[in-house]
Each structure stands twice: as structure tokens, then as C-alpha cells.
Enzyme design. Sequence first.
Site, PDB file in Angstrom:
ATOM      1  N   TYR A 260     -15.759  50.168  34.286  1.00  0.00           N
ATOM      2  CA  TYR A 260     -15.159  49.636  35.509  1.00  0.00           C
ATOM      3  C   TYR A 260     -13.652  49.459  35.339  1.00  0.00           C
ATOM      4  CZ  TYR A 260     -13.937  46.157  39.068  1.00  0.00           C
ATOM      5  OH  TYR A 260     -13.333  45.471  40.101  1.00  0.00           O
TER       6      TYR A 260
ATOM      7  N   LYS B  89     -10.297  51.225  37.315  1.00  0.00           N
ATOM      8  CA  LYS B  89      -9.225  50.454  37.950  1.00  0.00           C
ATOM      9  C   LYS B  89      -7.869  50.755  37.312  1.00  0.00           C
ATOM     10  CE  LYS B  89     -11.308  48.038  41.155  1.00  0.00           C
ATOM     11  NZ  LYS B  89     -10.911  48.099  42.587  1.00  0.00           N
TER      12      LYS B  89
END
Length: 272
Positions: free
Chosen positions: A169, A173
Site C-alpha cells: 500500500y 502511495k
Amino acid sequence: MPVYVITGVSRGIGFEFLKQISEDQENLVVGLVRDKVATEKKVSVELGGRPNVHIIHADLTKYASLKQAAAETAEIVGERGIDYLVANGALVPYLDTYGPIGALKDKVEEVEAVSAQLLQTNVVGNIHLFNLLLPLVLKGQVKKVITISTGLADLDLTNNCDVDVGALYAASKAAMNVIVAKFNAQYKKDGVLFLSISPGLVEVGRYADSTPEELQGLMGFMGKLLEYAPHFKGPITPEESVRHVRSTWEKASIEGGFGGAFVSHLGNKQWV
């Protein structure tokens, strides 16, 4: 009448953005979501069906869907354009939430599948979103494009505090933070501010069904955050997070050095 377009407003901080911003009837708010019907019902029940709120179907994984959403948005906002484009919608996978990257060594297919989904949703989808809506942003008065990021993407926090959770994740980002900087490099001459903001550690019910083992991993992460920031008292509410994020984007400007930057909800590098 400032115009806001926000993705992922069906729940969490996305819905809180919608709630807070639409409280001022002078603000026009367009929310982009995958489930339009459910979100419209939620707006009606919880916000009283505010007339300055418009909900449009959009799927970050499907270009045709985003193109249609851009066309519908243009019809709603007209010549006013978009003042604030907020890329909040994102995929937050369960796979790497609680454990370190090494724990995924035997989950080859899962890692490949989730990584592909993260790239498509959190990076490529937002690239398309920006390109499709930039003509409207250029018509706006404020010209701010905000991406909701995460402090987990900060290399100093990761290295200094040994934060080993959320690797896939965080990588998605971090990739999006670079994309934000690249858009800034191209469009700052046109007065468009591109900025990545971490919302802080926010309580949105994500850990409600955690197993004892998962909670143990979560507590280890919380302990590291406490060492990093002794004042840390745990996750903040969506209301507090959104209030800080909005304050930060209001103060931010290209002239102030925020073009293409990655900052916390507090407007600096203090992530919690």
C-alpha cells in the site's frame, strides 16, 4: 461559489470531506463513487439530501467510467470549472495491513494480484482522473489538486522507526507522490497547485474485526509511533483529520513551496 470534486466519498474521510464542505451552501460538491445509489441514499439519510451535493458514478480502475464521470462533472460545474480536485479514493488492501513484507514471501499470487490492483487504482486511475479533469481545473479560480497520501510512504519514518507494515500500500502511495510532483513540474506555470497530504492515522473502523494475532501486529506498529511521537494518543477521528487537511490545503501555495510536495495533515513532516 467554490467547486469541489472529490473521489471516494462513500465512507471514511471521503464522506467526512463531503459532509464538512457541503455544510456551506455556497460550496458546490461533486462526489465520485463506485456505488452511486448507496451513496446518494447515505447523503439523503445523514445529510438531508443537500442540494449543493451531486453524486456521480466513477470507477478508478475503468478509464471509460472516468471519462463519463468527467463529462457529467463538466455539465454540472459549467464555466465555473473546478477549484479543488481531491483524489481521496484508494484501495487499502488487507493483505499487508498487519505484517511485514517478509511475511508475504509464500503468497506469490496474492502479492502479484494485489500489487496490480494497487497500481491500477491508486496510481494509474488518478493519472487518468487528473488528465480528464484538468481542463476544468484550469477554468477554476483556486486551481488546487490534492492527493490523499499516507505517512507510511515516508522513507524517513519507515527507516527511523522500523515501520514494516503496509509495504505494498505504501509503495503505491509513494508512486503517486512522484506522479503528483511530475504534474506539478508541468502545470505550476499555469498556476495549478498539486500537493500530496497524509490524513494522519484515522479511525475509520478498519481494525474492528482484527484477530488477536493481527491486533498484536497493530499494537507493535502503534508502539513504534509512540516512540516516534511521544504525544501520540492513538488514531484521530475523520472529523479532526479532515479539518486539519483542509486547513493545510488552504494555506498551501506554489509560492510557499508546496508545489509537488508531500506533507502531513499538519502541513509538515510530523505524520501523527
